[in-house]
Design a protein around this motif. Sequence first.
Motif, PDB file in Angstrom:
ATOM      1  N   ASP A   1       0.744  -0.976  -0.035  1.00  0.00           N
ATOM      2  CA  ASP A   1      -0.350  -0.205   0.251  1.00  0.00           C
ATOM      3  C   ASP A   1       0.987   1.020  -0.762  1.00  0.00           C
ATOM      4  OD1 ASP A   1       1.011   0.039   2.290  1.00  0.00           O
ATOM      5  OD2 ASP A   1      -1.037  -0.528   3.461  1.00  0.00           O
ATOM      6  N   ALA A   2       0.197   2.285   0.186  1.00  0.00           N
ATOM      7  CA  ALA A   2       0.954   3.823  -0.198  1.00  0.00           C
ATOM      8  C   ALA A   2       2.279   3.821   1.325  1.00  0.00           C
ATOM      9  CB  ALA A   2       0.586   4.756  -0.320  1.00  0.00           C
TER      10      ALA A   2
ATOM     11  N   VAL B   1       4.899   1.306   0.624  1.00  0.00           N
ATOM     12  CA  VAL B   1       5.941   2.253  -0.714  1.00  0.00           C
ATOM     13  C   VAL B   1       6.506   2.977  -0.485  1.00  0.00           C
ATOM     14  CG1 VAL B   1       5.555   2.933  -3.197  1.00  0.00           C
ATOM     15  CG2 VAL B   1       4.509   1.007  -2.789  1.00  0.00           C
TER      16      VAL B   1
ATOM     17  N   CYS C   1      -2.855   6.327  -2.296  1.00  0.00           N
ATOM     18  CA  CYS C   1      -3.008   5.873  -4.004  1.00  0.00           C
ATOM     19  C   CYS C   1      -1.433   6.498  -5.063  1.00  0.00           C
ATOM     20  CB  CYS C   1      -3.800   6.527  -5.218  1.00  0.00           C
ATOM     21  SG  CYS C   1      -5.752   5.544  -4.547  1.00  0.00           S
TER      22      CYS C   1
ATOM     23  N   TRP D   1      11.475  -4.748  -7.058  1.00  0.00           N
ATOM     24  CA  TRP D   1      10.645  -3.570  -7.702  1.00  0.00           C
ATOM     25  C   TRP D   1      10.979  -4.512  -9.491  1.00  0.00           C
ATOM     26  CZ3 TRP D   1       6.721   0.182  -7.542  1.00  0.00           C
ATOM     27  CH2 TRP D   1       6.856   0.599  -6.643  1.00  0.00           C
TER      28      TRP D   1
ATOM     29  N   LYS E   1       7.717  -1.401 -11.571  1.00  0.00           N
ATOM     30  CA  LYS E   1       6.601  -1.705 -11.202  1.00  0.00           C
ATOM     31  C   LYS E   1       6.558  -2.836 -10.408  1.00  0.00           C
ATOM     32  CE  LYS E   1       4.384  -1.199 -15.168  1.00  0.00           C
ATOM     33  NZ  LYS E   1       3.029  -1.615 -16.461  1.00  0.00           N
TER      34      LYS E   1
ATOM     35  N   TRP F   1       1.769  -1.215  -8.411  1.00  0.00           N
ATOM     36  CA  TRP F   1       2.483  -0.359  -8.151  1.00  0.00           C
ATOM     37  C   TRP F   1       3.157   0.133  -9.324  1.00  0.00           C
ATOM     38  CZ3 TRP F   1       1.252   3.669  -4.868  1.00  0.00           C
ATOM     39  CH2 TRP F   1       0.578   3.670  -4.057  1.00  0.00           C
TER      40      TRP F   1
ATOM     41  N   ALA G   1       4.757   7.048  -7.167  1.00  0.00           N
ATOM     42  CA  ALA G   1       4.389   6.231  -7.542  1.00  0.00           C
ATOM     43  C   ALA G   1       3.280   6.839  -6.883  1.00  0.00           C
ATOM     44  CB  ALA G   1       4.526   5.531  -5.993  1.00  0.00           C
ATOM     45  N   THR G   2       2.839   5.757  -7.911  1.00  0.00           N
ATOM     46  CA  THR G   2       1.213   4.989  -8.273  1.00  0.00           C
ATOM     47  C   THR G   2       0.500   4.028  -8.227  1.00  0.00           C
ATOM     48  OG1 THR G   2       1.204   5.644 -10.563  1.00  0.00           O
ATOM     49  CG2 THR G   2       1.294   7.506  -9.539  1.00  0.00           C
ATOM     50  N   ASP G   3      -0.545   3.754  -7.736  1.00  0.00           N
ATOM     51  CA  ASP G   3      -1.191   2.493  -7.711  1.00  0.00           C
ATOM     52  C   ASP G   3      -2.451   2.559  -8.921  1.00  0.00           C
ATOM     53  OD1 ASP G   3      -2.452   0.268  -7.091  1.00  0.00           O
ATOM     54  OD2 ASP G   3      -3.151   0.830  -4.774  1.00  0.00           O
TER      55      ASP G   3
ATOM     56  N   CYS H   1      -7.668   2.895  -7.291  1.00  0.00           N
ATOM     57  CA  CYS H   1      -7.399   3.744  -7.480  1.00  0.00           C
ATOM     58  C   CYS H   1      -6.594   5.079  -9.065  1.00  0.00           C
ATOM     59  CB  CYS H   1      -5.362   3.627  -6.629  1.00  0.00           C
ATOM     60  SG  CYS H   1      -4.898   4.145  -5.233  1.00  0.00           S
TER      61      CYS H   1
END
Length: 178
Positions: free
Chosen positions: A53-54, A57, A86, A116, A133, A137, A156-158, A163
Amino acid sequence: MRKAMWVAAAAGVVLLVAGCGAEGGADKGGSSSAGSASTGGSGEGGSGSEKLDAAAVSKQLTEAATEAGFTQDASGEQVPAELKDCMVSWTADGEKAADPKKSYADTVSTLAGGGWTEARSFEQSGSQIKTLKKSTWQLQASNHSAGPLKLVMFIATDTGPECAAVIAENNAKNKTSS
């Protein structure tokens, strides 16, 4: 002020790329994030049992970057409250790093060692941008420290469905209020 504009522009690019990434496209590696997203939260679909999750990360990114010699720039781009679950933004204080290019490479290497995977890489005029990735994420690692501006940031974005909807809603709201 100029640095904040760069960060804001880069954040916009990341949101655009994150939105396009779910379509498959020209990513290396052959896996699309569209098939790996979970709507229930009952599993990762990847290796390891860690819930990504955020907060997780942010922790991984902070540990990798500080271990590589970066300190976080407190004046870096802040994630809007409605996107905090997100999106994670981490801007390095490139002026304080002994060798920002090496610290960037070491950060990316540490993240790769933590699961990653590199999806894309771009280099031009001394700037480097890598897309990594993990689970749903997507992390945009940017190094623009070759010139007088020492800008290194990680956003970083989910890209999971919840999200993606929140980000699209936020972008639409911001577009109409501008």
